[in-house]
Design a protein around this motif. Sequence first.
Motif, PDB file in Angstrom:
ATOM      1  N   PRO A   1       0.827  -1.208   0.000  1.00 21.47           N
ATOM      2  CA  PRO A   1       0.000   0.000   0.000  1.00 21.47           C
ATOM      3  C   PRO A   1       0.865   1.264   0.000  1.00 21.47           C
ATOM      4  O   PRO A   1       1.848   1.334   0.741  1.00 21.47           O
ATOM      5  N   GLU A   2       0.508   2.226  -0.867  1.00 24.31           N
ATOM      6  CA  GLU A   2       1.347   3.429  -0.982  1.00 24.31           C
ATOM      7  C   GLU A   2       1.376   4.219   0.331  1.00 24.31           C
ATOM      8  O   GLU A   2       2.423   4.684   0.760  1.00 24.31           O
ATOM      9  N   LYS A   3       0.211   4.359   0.942  1.00 26.08           N
ATOM     10  CA  LYS A   3       0.140   5.077   2.232  1.00 26.08           C
ATOM     11  C   LYS A   3      -0.602   4.192   3.224  1.00 26.08           C
ATOM     12  O   LYS A   3      -1.806   4.362   3.430  1.00 26.08           O
ATOM     13  N   PRO A   4       0.093   3.246   3.846  1.00 28.83           N
ATOM     14  CA  PRO A   4      -0.609   2.322   4.735  1.00 28.83           C
ATOM     15  C   PRO A   4      -1.209   3.046   5.935  1.00 28.83           C
ATOM     16  O   PRO A   4      -0.563   3.917   6.507  1.00 28.83           O
ATOM     17  N   ARG A   5      -2.445   2.711   6.258  1.00 29.05           N
ATOM     18  CA  ARG A   5      -3.044   3.301   7.454  1.00 29.05           C
ATOM     19  C   ARG A   5      -4.013   2.318   8.100  1.00 29.05           C
ATOM     20  O   ARG A   5      -4.496   1.381   7.445  1.00 29.05           O
TER      21      ARG A   5
END
Length: 258
Positions: free
Chosen positions: A214-218
């Motif tokens: 994921p590019e921006k894991p959250r």
Amino acid sequence: MKKSMLIDNSKCIGCRACQAACKQWNQLPAEKTEFTGTYENPPRFSPITWTKIAFREYEQNGKLSWTFTKLGCVHCTDAACIKVCPANAISHTEYGTVVIDEKRCIGCNYCAANCTFNVIGFDQAANVARKCTFCYDRIAAGMIPACAKTCPTGAITYGDRSEIMALAERRLAEVKKNGHPNADIYGVEELDGLAMMYLLKDGKENAEVKYGLPEKPRIRTAAHIWDLVFKPVRAAVVLAMVFALWINKSESAKEKTS
Ligand code: SF4
Ligand code: SF4
Ligand code: SF4
């Protein structure tokens, strides 16, 4: 002492020796798979597949590019699985890695549903969640993880976190110089740091497409709410869930015999 691994996808040749070594050390059987038109196989994680190699083809600066990337639990500092587990069965170790205590796992599957990287397999027969352990048993005995030990190209390096961070910086400079100006390190800021760090040769942009990350894991909002609202009443929640699971099992058993 915090430990880390650097997965350097500029060095990975997709041989899957790490995948086989993980199975061998952890005594995980092979899975029956099918050819679906891609090198990536098996297609998803399971209770008997804790690491796999993503194979991705994409366009970069007008040219076809491709990568192999070793995926699995990245051992998040801010870990969704730890936040949501109602039985307190998942925790950080003294090395900064994340493990599941199978004796405490109640089989609710909530960690698998909420893992940011979707890497937890659920063993229905044993009713427990399973994933990469960062070879806790090996590192506690002073050995290096089986996957890192096996990799023939040096694409996986294990060590103290500070050494691995320094290595990542050195490799980043080299890879940028060698024709990958957008290269970047993944796992320093992401979720307050990942024990599995990555050197991504074509940068973090579109990381999902290029590497399966994921590019921006959250962490999902529902997981935060669960953590904040239900943690104080964890014991009651666990009892309620164990009871609900017991009812479900009894009803399934009755249906099978009727
Ligand atoms: S990758 Fe998933 S299983 Fe691993 S620590 Fe992060 S949230 Fe937990
Ligand atoms: S660290 Fe151990 S358990 Fe995790 S992928 Fe590597 S060999 Fe498998
Ligand atoms: S063993 Fe090393 S080179 Fe082979 S697939 Fe795994 S990370 Fe890549």
